[in-house]
Enzyme design. Structure first.
Site, PDB file in Angstrom:
ATOM      1  N   ASP A  91       4.779 -11.588  43.044  1.00 36.67           N
ATOM      2  CA  ASP A  91       5.377 -10.251  43.164  1.00 36.67           C
ATOM      3  C   ASP A  91       5.052  -9.578  44.489  1.00 36.67           C
ATOM      4  OD1 ASP A  91       4.677 -10.113  39.768  1.00 36.67           O
ATOM      5  OD2 ASP A  91       6.693  -9.997  40.609  1.00 36.67           O
TER       6      ASP A  91
ATOM      7  N   HIS B  12       3.038  -7.372  34.676  1.00 32.22           N
ATOM      8  CA  HIS B  12       3.834  -8.617  34.676  1.00 32.22           C
ATOM      9  C   HIS B  12       4.986  -8.439  35.677  1.00 32.22           C
ATOM     10  CE1 HIS B  12       5.601 -12.278  33.308  1.00 32.22           C
ATOM     11  NE2 HIS B  12       5.986 -11.954  32.087  1.00 32.22           N
TER      12      HIS B  12
ATOM     13  N   HIS C 229      -4.154 -12.917  39.197  1.00 31.06           N
ATOM     14  CA  HIS C 229      -3.313 -13.697  38.291  1.00 31.06           C
ATOM     15  C   HIS C 229      -4.201 -14.274  37.198  1.00 31.06           C
ATOM     16  CE1 HIS C 229      -0.407 -16.675  36.831  1.00 31.06           C
ATOM     17  NE2 HIS C 229       0.500 -15.905  37.406  1.00 31.06           N
TER      18      HIS C 229
HETATM   19  C1  SDX Z   1       3.389 -12.060  37.168  1.00 31.06           C
HETATM   20  O1  SDX Z   1       1.350 -14.988  33.791  1.00 31.06           O
HETATM   21  C2  SDX Z   1       2.209 -15.262  34.706  1.00 31.06           C
HETATM   22  O2  SDX Z   1       2.409 -16.418  35.053  1.00 31.06           O
HETATM   23  C3  SDX Z   1       2.962 -14.101  35.289  1.00 31.06           C
HETATM   24  C4  SDX Z   1       3.845 -14.425  36.477  1.00 31.06           C
HETATM   25  C5  SDX Z   1       5.075 -15.230  36.046  1.00 31.06           C
HETATM   26  O3  SDX Z   1       5.646 -15.927  36.913  1.00 31.06           O
HETATM   27  O4  SDX Z   1       5.493 -15.072  34.874  1.00 31.06           O
HETATM   28  O5  SDX Z   1       3.099 -15.167  37.418  1.00 31.06           O
HETATM   29  C6  SDX Z   1       4.395 -13.168  37.145  1.00 31.06           C
HETATM   30  O6  SDX Z   1       3.383 -11.255  36.269  1.00 31.06           O
HETATM   31  C7  SDX Z   1       2.359 -12.020  38.262  1.00 31.06           C
HETATM   32  C8  SDX Z   1       1.281 -10.908  38.040  1.00 31.06           C
HETATM   33  C9  SDX Z   1       1.913  -9.561  38.450  1.00 31.06           C
HETATM   34  N1  SDX Z   1       0.981  -8.478  38.089  1.00 31.06           N
HETATM   35  C10 SDX Z   1       0.333  -7.767  39.045  1.00 31.06           C
HETATM   36  O7  SDX Z   1       0.372  -8.033  40.238  1.00 31.06           O
HETATM   37  C11 SDX Z   1      -0.469  -6.601  38.506  1.00 31.06           C
HETATM   38  C12 SDX Z   1      -1.844  -6.571  39.146  1.00 31.06           C
HETATM   39  N2  SDX Z   1      -2.571  -7.737  38.634  1.00 31.06           N
HETATM   40  C13 SDX Z   1      -3.546  -7.499  37.604  1.00 31.06           C
HETATM   41  O8  SDX Z   1      -3.277  -6.488  36.720  1.00 31.06           O
HETATM   42  C14 SDX Z   1      -4.140  -8.790  37.025  1.00 31.06           C
HETATM   43  O9  SDX Z   1      -4.508  -9.555  38.085  1.00 31.06           O
HETATM   44  C15 SDX Z   1      -3.306  -9.588  36.045  1.00 31.06           C
HETATM   45  C16 SDX Z   1      -2.774  -8.766  34.953  1.00 31.06           C
HETATM   46  C17 SDX Z   1      -2.192 -10.266  36.762  1.00 31.06           C
HETATM   47  C18 SDX Z   1      -4.229 -10.674  35.462  1.00 31.06           C
HETATM   48  O10 SDX Z   1      -5.258 -10.000  34.888  1.00 31.06           O
HETATM   49  P1  SDX Z   1      -6.439 -10.655  34.011  1.00 31.06           P
HETATM   50  O11 SDX Z   1      -6.428 -12.137  34.104  1.00 31.06           O
HETATM   51  O12 SDX Z   1      -6.410 -10.045  32.650  1.00 31.06           O
HETATM   52  O13 SDX Z   1      -7.681 -10.181  34.835  1.00 31.06           O
HETATM   53  P2  SDX Z   1      -8.427  -8.827  34.541  1.00 31.06           P
HETATM   54  O14 SDX Z   1      -7.460  -7.691  34.413  1.00 31.06           O
HETATM   55  O15 SDX Z   1      -9.387  -9.072  33.440  1.00 31.06           O
HETATM   56  O16 SDX Z   1      -9.222  -8.606  35.942  1.00 31.06           O
HETATM   57  C19 SDX Z   1     -10.385  -9.368  36.245  1.00 31.06           C
HETATM   58  C20 SDX Z   1     -11.107  -8.567  37.300  1.00 31.06           C
HETATM   59  C21 SDX Z   1     -11.284  -7.111  36.883  1.00 31.06           C
HETATM   60  O17 SDX Z   1     -12.405  -6.650  37.637  1.00 31.06           O
HETATM   61  P3  SDX Z   1     -13.698  -6.188  36.814  1.00 31.06           P
HETATM   62  O18 SDX Z   1     -13.197  -5.104  35.872  1.00 31.06           O
HETATM   63  O19 SDX Z   1     -14.159  -7.454  36.079  1.00 31.06           O
HETATM   64  O20 SDX Z   1     -14.642  -5.708  37.887  1.00 31.06           O
HETATM   65  O21 SDX Z   1     -10.311  -8.518  38.499  1.00 31.06           O
HETATM   66  C22 SDX Z   1      -9.911  -7.169  38.748  1.00 31.06           C
HETATM   67  C23 SDX Z   1     -10.089  -6.418  37.440  1.00 31.06           C
HETATM   68  O22 SDX Z   1     -10.322  -5.047  37.701  1.00 31.06           O
HETATM   69  N3  SDX Z   1      -8.505  -7.212  39.116  1.00 31.06           N
HETATM   70  C24 SDX Z   1      -7.961  -6.414  40.026  1.00 31.06           C
HETATM   71  C25 SDX Z   1      -6.620  -6.811  40.105  1.00 31.06           C
HETATM   72  N4  SDX Z   1      -6.386  -7.814  39.252  1.00 31.06           N
HETATM   73  C26 SDX Z   1      -7.568  -8.055  38.624  1.00 31.06           C
HETATM   74  N5  SDX Z   1      -8.482  -5.424  40.780  1.00 31.06           N
HETATM   75  C27 SDX Z   1      -7.635  -4.808  41.643  1.00 31.06           C
HETATM   76  N6  SDX Z   1      -6.318  -5.148  41.765  1.00 31.06           N
HETATM   77  C28 SDX Z   1      -5.790  -6.123  41.020  1.00 31.06           C
HETATM   78  N7  SDX Z   1      -4.502  -6.439  41.160  1.00 31.06           N
END
Ligand code: SDX
Length: 376
Positions: A313, A222, A262
């Site tokens: 971010d 997050h 996201h």
């Molecule tokens: C913020 O919710 C909000 O609105 C938050 C925010 C706000 O203003 O409040 O927008 C601010 O928190 C933005 C997000 C910041 N976080 C990051 O940048 C961390 C990296 N991002 C991920 O961890 C992920 O994208 C999340 C947590 C943001 C969202 O994750 P989800 O919806 O639970 O998706 P998931 O983890 O189930 O991933 C789906 C697929 C997976 O691949 P498979 O296992 O299915 O093969 O996408 C891949 C994940 O491995 N994936 C990534 C990735 N994000 C998702 N792979 C590599 N790098 C990434 N960043």
């Protein structure tokens, strides 16, 4: 939805109705109370957006002046809270320090448990007014410097930068930082906002709810992501690594690339698009185009290899870095701005409260009987 249907991470679940902000994940649009984020980023100050979130409309000049006056009056920090910042160990996580200081503000607020709408509006004002000073005081104290008092008439953006290093920020820096505060102010039911509403829904107090929200924002999935993005960019720079190969290695080892993906956006986060252009401008102004070049190389690689877009971010990190801000302050700065959203959501929650209490599908063992301990 019967008991057996678990929705992992509540993905896609509509938990409640809100008038505060709307996210269109397919179109990549963000709206606060009916105003598009691009319009607000261009044409409204952070204080105007705070008023919009709290009251529902953009302020008139006199309403804005009154809000600014209330924020000025409320911003002095209780001395014991400054002492907590002094005593925080250097090794403490910056968000743990902020969480502790915000929680301590509640100890010194004799309205902490007053639950009238008027008392909660006053507490929202005090919390938002004091957060910049807490972050700036912490940043200076951990460097062995004394906190600097804010200037009377300046904006929150100006004063935050001024309290950090005692110098008047340029108007460009103030405008850029103010835009960053506008962009981070609210974002639907993200994890930290949802946390604040769950805590508020038990009729606990605003300090408990905002402290809990800071705890949620701290996580690298997050708000903590912006600090990790800067760690990645600095690592690439210090190693002289090729950003494409660097990020391909991460992806190959199934590591997450922070700043990408996201839960809601299925295209580029509009806040990232706005900040991408700021990073390009800032990097040219400061003759530091490497940060923009690294970022675009990483962006194109993650997009083409994983189909993921950057989130707020990803570009906020290099924006803050090129403004000379310490990466340890990146997530606290996110919390500074989001305090406007958290408190707005709490006021909305309390206006028509219902305890937030979902169900769990029980998948544990059943039908067991106790064996006496000496027979186990
Ligand atoms: C913020 O919710 C909000 O609105 C938050 C925010 C706000 O203003 O409040 O927008 C601010 O928190 C933005 C997000 C910041 N976080 C990051 O940048 C961390 C990296 N991002 C991920 O961890 C992920 O994208 C999340 C947590 C943001 C969202 O994750 P989800 O919806 O639970 O998706 P998931 O983890 O189930 O991933 C789906 C697929 C997976 O691949 P498979 O296992 O299915 O093969 O996408 C891949 C994940 O491995 N994936 C990534 C990735 N994000 C998702 N792979 C590599 N790098 C990434 N960043």
């Amino acid at each position: 939805q019967n008991e057996s249907e678990e929705v992992r991470g509540l993905e896609g679940v509509i938990a409640l109705s809100s008038e505060l902000s709307s996210i269109d994940g397919e179109a990549g649009q963000l709206v606060y109370r009916g105003y598009d984020i691009h319009d607000l980023a261009e044409n409204a100050s952070f204080e105007e957006v705070v008023y919009l979130l709290w009251h529902g409309d953009l302020p008139t000049q006199s309403q804005l002046d009154a809000l600014k006056s209330d924020l000025r009056t409320a911003r002095e920090l209780p001395a014991p809270v400054i002492d907590i910042l002094r005593q925080a160990p250097d090794s403490a996580h910056p968000m743990a320090v902020l969480r502790t200081a915000i929680s301590a503000l509640g100890l010194y607020d004799d309205e902490a448990d007053a639950d009238s709408p008027e008392a909660n509006r006053r507490k929202a004002t005090r919390l938002l007014a004091r957060t910049p000073g807490i972050i700036a005081a912490y940043a200076r104290l951990r460097n062995g410097d004394e906190p600097i008092d804010p200037l009377d008439e300046a904006s929150m953006a100006y004063n935050f930068l001024y309290m950090l290093n005692g110098e008047a920020p340029g108007s460009a820096a103030e405008a850029t930082f103010d835009t960053c505060l506008v962009l981070h102010a609210d974002h639907g039911l993200n994890a930290s906002t949802f946390t604040s509403r769950v805590i508020g829904s038990t009729l606990s107090d605003m300090y408990s709810a905002v402290s809990g929200a800071i705890g949620a924002l701290k996580g690298p999935l997050h708000g903590g992501a912006n600090r990790e993005v800067m760690r990645m960019l600095l690592d690439i720079d210090q190693k002289g690594a090729d950003p494409v190969e660097y990020v391909q290695e991460k992806l190959a080892s199934k590591e997450r690339v922070m700043g990408f993906g996201h839960r809601v956006y299925r295209t580029m986060d509009p806040r990232a698009a706005i900040l991408r252009d700021r990073v390009q401008e800032l990097s040219e102004e400061r003759n530091a185009t490497k940060w923009y070049d690294y970022s675009m190389a990483i962006l194109n690689t993650v997009k083409s290899e994983k189909g993921l877009d950057p989130n707020v971010d990803f570009f906020s990190a290099s924006t803050y870095y090129m403004m000379g801000l310490d990466p340890d302050l990146f997530t606290p700065i996110f919390a500074l701005s989001r305090s406007a959203g958290w408190t707005a959501h709490l006021l909305e929650q309390w206006a028509d409260n219902r305890l937030i209490r979902p169900r769990a599908a029980y998948v544990g063992k059943t039908g067991r009987t106790v064996t006496p301990i000496d027979a186990r």
